[in-house]
Design a protein around this motif. Structure first.
Motif: not given
Length: 215
Positions: A83-85, A87-103
């Motif tokens: 029922g929540s689309t 929530g997962p997308r935003l946690i994934g977006g945060m994760g992607a931002g952190m990966v890019a912040g390291g690269v």
């Protein structure tokens, strides 16, 4: 069908646990480096600066590892948060931002590492610009996820978790306005630590409900 259900549940739980440990692991590795890197000052330098100079690879790995763990947890949340689309997308977006912040690393500034300008650099490099973009993506996704999770928990009558999520989101939302001011970096550490703890609690709560078959 029955034969494969436990395996699928176990895989989802493992992915969710990745999100539970991501924040604390990032904090432990970050503060451990802050205590051992010469010239690093927690009142002046954000964790991003740890990616610079000798030993910078440790913080780069820390960014990428935490980001990947959040991306993995997003996959688990897609299964568990029915029922929540967003929530997962935003946690994934945060994760992607952190990966890019390291690269893409920040530019040396405020005297770190040794030889860096005493203040802001005269010009921002391409990787410094991308690091700032990655930071904004992560912080916006993180902040919005708090409010999405608040709604999710409220719908399931978890009033305490809903209020906790809203308060965390408000704190994250307000913090960027203080960056660049005296005490702004310290406030960032305080609020970010609260945010990482919230991430573990929120994802852990979803994992617990999933375990109990409440969703």
């Amino acid at each position: 069908m029955t034969t494969y259900a436990p395996a699928k549940t176990s895989a989802t739980k493992t992915r969710l646990l990745a999100g539970v440990v991501a924040g604390p692991l990032y904090l432990v590795l970050g503060f451990a480096q802050a205590a051992t890197r010469d010239g690093f000052d927690l009142t002046v330098h954000p964790f991003s600066f740890l990616s610079l100079g000798d030993g910078g690879w440790v913080q780069i790995a820390n960014f990428v590892l935490a980001g990947v763990l959040f991306l993995v947890s997003a996959a688990g949340l897609r299964k568990a948060m029915r029922g929540s689309t967003w929530g997962p997308r935003l946690i994934g977006g945060m994760g992607a931002g952190m990966v890019a912040g390291g690269v893409f690393t920040a530019d040396p500034a405020f005297g770190f590492p040794a030889g860096a300008p005493a203040g802001q650099p005269e010009a921002v490099s391409w990787h410094g610009t991308l690091h700032m973009v990655a930071f904004m993506v992560a912080i916006v996704a993180w902040t919005l996820s708090c409010f999405v999770f608040a709604r999710y928990f409220a719908a399931r009558k978890h009033k305490g978790l809903a209020v906790y999520s809203v308060l965390t989101g408000v704190a994250l939302l307000a913090t960027p306005a203080f960056m660049g001011t005296s005490g702004g970096v310290v406030l960032l550490y305080v609020v970010a630590t609260l945010g990482w703890v919230w991430s573990s609690v929120a994802i852990g709560a979803v994992a617990k409900e999933h375990d109990n078959g409440e969703m």
